[in-house]
Design an enzyme around this catalytic site. Structure first.
Site, PDB file in Angstrom:
ATOM      1  N   LYS A  15       0.868  -1.189   0.000  1.00 19.81           N
ATOM      2  CA  LYS A  15       0.000   0.000   0.000  1.00 19.81           C
ATOM      3  C   LYS A  15       0.894   1.225   0.000  1.00 19.81           C
ATOM      4  O   LYS A  15       1.853   1.309   0.763  1.00 19.81           O
ATOM      5  CB  LYS A  15      -0.919   0.002   1.228  1.00 19.81           C
ATOM      6  CG  LYS A  15      -1.752   1.292   1.375  1.00 19.81           C
ATOM      7  CD  LYS A  15      -2.800   1.209   2.476  1.00 19.81           C
ATOM      8  CE  LYS A  15      -3.464   2.564   2.721  1.00 19.81           C
ATOM      9  NZ  LYS A  15      -4.465   2.532   3.808  1.00 19.81           N
ATOM     10  N   ASP A  33      -2.683  10.000   4.101  1.00 18.52           N
ATOM     11  CA  ASP A  33      -4.094   9.631   4.175  1.00 18.52           C
ATOM     12  C   ASP A  33      -4.832  10.603   5.086  1.00 18.52           C
ATOM     13  O   ASP A  33      -4.842  10.457   6.301  1.00 18.52           O
ATOM     14  CB  ASP A  33      -4.236   8.196   4.705  1.00 18.52           C
ATOM     15  CG  ASP A  33      -5.697   7.734   4.740  1.00 18.52           C
ATOM     16  OD1 ASP A  33      -6.558   8.454   4.187  1.00 18.52           O
ATOM     17  OD2 ASP A  33      -5.963   6.660   5.311  1.00 18.52           O
ATOM     18  N   LYS A  35     -10.446  12.496   8.368  1.00 14.19           N
ATOM     19  CA  LYS A  35     -10.031  12.001   9.681  1.00 14.19           C
ATOM     20  C   LYS A  35     -10.036  13.138  10.694  1.00 14.19           C
ATOM     21  O   LYS A  35     -10.057  14.318  10.324  1.00 14.19           O
ATOM     22  CB  LYS A  35      -8.600  11.441   9.604  1.00 14.19           C
ATOM     23  CG  LYS A  35      -8.476  10.121   8.872  1.00 14.19           C
ATOM     24  CD  LYS A  35      -7.026   9.640   8.932  1.00 14.19           C
ATOM     25  CE  LYS A  35      -6.834   8.351   8.155  1.00 14.19           C
ATOM     26  NZ  LYS A  35      -7.527   7.198   8.722  1.00 14.19           N
ATOM     27  N   ASP A  60       1.300   5.882   5.827  1.00 14.49           N
ATOM     28  CA  ASP A  60       0.350   5.030   5.099  1.00 14.49           C
ATOM     29  C   ASP A  60       0.927   4.436   3.807  1.00 14.49           C
ATOM     30  O   ASP A  60       0.213   3.780   3.048  1.00 14.49           O
ATOM     31  CB  ASP A  60      -0.934   5.814   4.809  1.00 14.49           C
ATOM     32  CG  ASP A  60      -2.181   4.939   4.910  1.00 14.49           C
ATOM     33  OD1 ASP A  60      -2.089   3.841   5.490  1.00 14.49           O
ATOM     34  OD2 ASP A  60      -3.237   5.354   4.399  1.00 14.49           O
ATOM     35  N   ASP A  81     -12.257   7.196   3.342  1.00 11.58           N
ATOM     36  CA  ASP A  81     -11.107   6.854   4.184  1.00 11.58           C
ATOM     37  C   ASP A  81     -10.756   5.368   4.079  1.00 11.58           C
ATOM     38  O   ASP A  81      -9.697   4.944   4.537  1.00 11.58           O
ATOM     39  CB  ASP A  81     -11.411   7.232   5.642  1.00 11.58           C
ATOM     40  CG  ASP A  81     -10.149   7.296   6.492  1.00 11.58           C
ATOM     41  OD1 ASP A  81      -9.050   7.275   5.912  1.00 11.58           O
ATOM     42  OD2 ASP A  81     -10.286   7.375   7.731  1.00 11.58           O
ATOM     43  N   GLU A 104      -9.598   3.874   1.613  1.00 19.04           N
ATOM     44  CA  GLU A 104      -9.011   4.075   0.286  1.00 19.04           C
ATOM     45  C   GLU A 104      -7.965   3.029  -0.061  1.00 19.04           C
ATOM     46  O   GLU A 104      -7.739   2.741  -1.234  1.00 19.04           O
ATOM     47  CB  GLU A 104      -8.395   5.484   0.197  1.00 19.04           C
ATOM     48  CG  GLU A 104      -6.973   5.628   0.752  1.00 19.04           C
ATOM     49  CD  GLU A 104      -6.838   5.320   2.237  1.00 19.04           C
ATOM     50  OE1 GLU A 104      -7.860   5.361   2.957  1.00 19.04           O
ATOM     51  OE2 GLU A 104      -5.721   5.013   2.691  1.00 19.04           O
ATOM     52  N   ARG A 125      -7.865  -0.181   0.266  1.00 16.77           N
ATOM     53  CA  ARG A 125      -8.377  -1.369  -0.434  1.00 16.77           C
ATOM     54  C   ARG A 125      -8.704  -1.057  -1.892  1.00 16.77           C
ATOM     55  O   ARG A 125      -8.648  -1.940  -2.742  1.00 16.77           O
ATOM     56  CB  ARG A 125      -9.609  -1.913   0.324  1.00 16.77           C
ATOM     57  CG  ARG A 125     -10.731  -0.931   0.464  1.00 16.77           C
ATOM     58  CD  ARG A 125     -11.757  -1.367   1.512  1.00 16.77           C
ATOM     59  NE  ARG A 125     -11.288  -1.109   2.881  1.00 16.77           N
ATOM     60  CZ  ARG A 125     -11.965  -1.424   3.980  1.00 16.77           C
ATOM     61  NH1 ARG A 125     -13.128  -2.042   3.876  1.00 16.77           N
ATOM     62  NH2 ARG A 125     -11.485  -1.151   5.176  1.00 16.77           N
TER      63      ARG A 125
HETATM   64  N1  BES Z   1      -4.661   4.162   6.728  1.00 14.49           N
HETATM   65  C1  BES Z   1      -5.829   3.842   7.460  1.00 14.49           C
HETATM   66  C2  BES Z   1      -5.612   2.731   8.480  1.00 14.49           C
HETATM   67  C3  BES Z   1      -4.670   3.016   9.612  1.00 14.49           C
HETATM   68  C4  BES Z   1      -5.165   3.464  10.826  1.00 14.49           C
HETATM   69  C5  BES Z   1      -3.311   2.776   9.491  1.00 14.49           C
HETATM   70  C6  BES Z   1      -4.302   3.686  11.874  1.00 14.49           C
HETATM   71  C7  BES Z   1      -2.439   3.020  10.537  1.00 14.49           C
HETATM   72  C8  BES Z   1      -2.948   3.453  11.736  1.00 14.49           C
HETATM   73  C9  BES Z   1      -6.942   3.383   6.505  1.00 14.49           C
HETATM   74  O1  BES Z   1      -6.909   3.944   5.240  1.00 14.49           O
HETATM   75  C10 BES Z   1      -8.242   3.783   7.125  1.00 14.49           C
HETATM   76  O2  BES Z   1      -8.468   4.932   7.305  1.00 14.49           O
HETATM   77  N2  BES Z   1      -9.059   2.782   7.445  1.00 14.49           N
HETATM   78  C11 BES Z   1     -10.319   3.012   8.036  1.00 14.49           C
HETATM   79  C12 BES Z   1     -11.311   2.075   7.391  1.00 14.49           C
HETATM   80  C13 BES Z   1     -12.734   2.350   7.754  1.00 14.49           C
HETATM   81  C14 BES Z   1     -13.181   3.675   7.169  1.00 14.49           C
HETATM   82  C15 BES Z   1     -13.596   1.229   7.229  1.00 14.49           C
HETATM   83  C16 BES Z   1     -10.202   2.718   9.536  1.00 14.49           C
HETATM   84  O3  BES Z   1      -9.461   1.812   9.907  1.00 14.49           O
HETATM   85  O4  BES Z   1     -10.784   3.439  10.298  1.00 14.49           O
HETATM   86 ZN    ZN Z   2      -5.025   4.561   4.554  1.00 13.70          ZN
HETATM   87 ZN    ZN Z   3      -7.952   5.817   5.134  1.00 15.67          ZN
END
Ligand code: BES
Ligand code: ZN
Ligand code: ZN
Length: 505
Positions: free
Chosen positions: A270, A275, A282, A293, A352, A354, A356
């Site tokens: 990734k 992000d 966020k 990220d 968010d 993103e 995937r």
């Molecule tokens: N990059 C984040 C995941 C992340 C969170 C990495 C904390 C490192 C530390 C990812 O893109 C994300 O924001 N995921 C969301 C998914 C949700 C919206 C289904 C999440 O984990 O909140």
């Molecule tokens: Zn992310």
């Molecule tokens: Zn994200």
């Protein structure tokens, strides 16, 4: 940090610090007796009085306050009971370097006293682990502050293993070379993650991949821009890129072994260089560490830097789609439907989620243009992975047991911890959309699993695939493990390197 061996005994060498590893229960007096004799100092009583029992991780740094001695201090490091495992040696040396970090000392000699070094075949593996532990713990990120700040003390510049025999010397040299190649890869990955997003854009990531590939004739790289990605139909990844002023980059690295390849393995990372969450933005706190990220892709690039030296007998491909996830007038919106390269349509309900989307197209690209036997992806994919297993552990999902077991074994050998969760197929239903083939979020429950199930929808069934959710260990908020410093850790470089090397057996 220079790491070397000497045939001379500790008693004939000279350095700032003399290091002795001690088992618990062994009684420091017996081990330290030769030192007491040589220095004419009473040491064991003092060590005991200060509560040192040789417990794992226990350390005591003792100034040798007498003139004319060949060492300024003695460092006793506890390693617990019994003989050390390879993992234990790595940890012991990481602790050693960390202990010296707090002092002004720069050179170390490790005495051939205390815990016995293994002989024979295990010797080389122990030396490799020891060097790895020392180098991993000695990492500094100094791009923006080349001179160490006042509160940062000097750190170890020279580490010497005393009392190494001539035949052992050879084995040690080979072990150090392997360790150095891997650690340089880890350090590169750490630097890429620690570099702020303004200086580690998608174009910067592409540039680093190009530089790494230029170092060895067995490596090559291909790069594709937005127009070419459009032609390939990568509507999912491009949707994420749309809100940013920065151009997306698809990067495809390749390592070709000298001998006939036994297998073709594709590693995907990734690579969201920042992000923000996009329009599903966020919180300020949630964004603070989101320069990390792209840690999955950083590990891929770090791995490729090490590959020529490791020389596995498999063809290795490294793929990442670098994008930035930003909110703006051109950003993709919750409710938008995008079409991925595989032809599947995706309803975006949260911008968010993103990672995937970018991985869906990276996986489809690998399946079509690389056609590998195995795909392994690394991604800081979900906060849910951190909730499930915490900051130090990676969550593993796989559609094939042999690949999963191979990765688990490799991770155990290098001391990176993974925990496998099932790809529970009934939960695929949670990703059903009313208007498209899939939606990009499911409920709060099993967040890292539903993300993995989303990715699985883009993996051909005939390909063995493993997904490593490194959201926890990719970036450490605090210093907890000596081999995983605060900030980017380079998690995955060592597990992948070991896994690829295990293919030679
Ligand atoms: N990059 C984040 C995941 C992340 C969170 C990495 C904390 C490192 C530390 C990812 O893109 C994300 O924001 N995921 C969301 C998914 C949700 C919206 C289904 C999440 O984990 O909140
Ligand atoms: Zn992310
Ligand atoms: Zn994200």
């Amino acid at each position: 940090m220079r790491i070397r061996t000497s045939r001379l005994s500790w008693s004939k060498l000279e350095a700032d610090v003399l290091v002795v590893f001690l088992n618990s229960g062994e009684g420091a007096s017996k081990v330290l007796a030769p030192l007491e004799k040589q220095f004419g100092l009473a040491l064991a009583g003092y060590v005991h009085q200060r509560g040192f029992e040789g417990k794992k991780g226990q350390k005591i740094l003792l100034p040798l306050l007498a003139s004319g001695l060949s060492y300024k201090a003695l460092l006793c490091v506890g390693v617990g009971e019994g003989a050390l495992t390879v993992d234990g040696w790595r940890e012991a040396y990481a602790h050693t370097v960390k202990a010296i970090d707090q002092s002004q000392f720069e050179s170390l000699v490790v005495a051939e006293l205390g815990v016995r070094r293994p002989r024979g075949e295990v010797f080389a593996r122990m030396m490799e682990a020891a060097a790895e532990g020392a180098w991993l713990a000695g990492y500094r990120f100094h791009t923006y502050r080349p001179e160490p700040a006042k509160h940062e003390k000097s750190h170890v510049a020279d580490l010497c293993f005393a009392g190494i025999s001539a035949p052992e010397e050879r084995a040690a040299r080979g072990a150090f070379a392997q360790a150095e190649a891997i650690v340089l890869g880890v350090h590169l990955a750490r630097d890429l993650v620690n570099t702020p997003s303004s200086d580690m854009t998608p174009a910067d990531m592409m540039g680093v991949a190009r530089r790494v590939a230029a170092r060895d004739p067995r490596l090559s790289v291909e790069v594709f821009d937005r127009g070419e990605m459009e032609q390939m139909g990568m509507g999912a990844a491009l949707a994420v890129a749309r809100g940013s002023a920065l151009e997306p980059q698809l990067v495809h690295l390749k390592y070709q072994p000298k001998t006939k390849a036994k297998k073709k393995i594709c590693v995907i990372g990734k690579a969201v260089t920042f992000d923000s969450g996009g329009l599903s933005i966020k919180t300020a706190d949630g964004m603070m560490t989101m320069k990390c990220d792209m840690a999955g892709a950083a590990a891929v690039v770090g791995l490729f830097q090490a590959l020529p030296e490791l020389a596995p007998q498999v063809e290795v491909h490294g793929v990442f789609i670098a994008v930035e996830n930003m909110p703006s007038g051109t950003a993709y919106r919750p409710g938008d439907v995008v079409k991925a390269m595989s032809g599947k349509t995706i309803e975006v309900l949260n911008t968010d989620a993103e990672g995937r989307l970018t991985l869906a197209d990276a996986i489809a690209y690998a399946a079509e243009y690389v056609q590998p036997d195995e795909i392994i992806d690394l991604a800081t994919l979900t906060g849910a992975a951190v909730i499930a297993v915490g900051e130090e552990i990676t969550v593993l999902f796989a559609n094939e047991d042999r690949l999963a077991q191979g990765l688990q074994r490799a991770s155990e050998e290098v001391g990176e911890v993974v925990c496998r969760l099932p790809l529970y197929q009934p939960y695929q239903q949670l990703l059903k959309s009313k208007v498209a083939d899939l939606k990009n979020i499911a409920g709060r429950a099993a967040g890292s699993m539903t993300a993995a199930l989303f990715l699985q929808a883009f993996v051909p069934e005939s390909v063995a695939w493993a997904h490593l959710d490194i959201a926890g260990p990719a970036f450490m908020e605090r210093d907890t493990r000596p081999d995983m410093p605060q900030g980017g850790t380079g998690w995955g470089v060592r597990t992948l390197a070991r896994y690829l090397q295990s293919q030679n057996r």
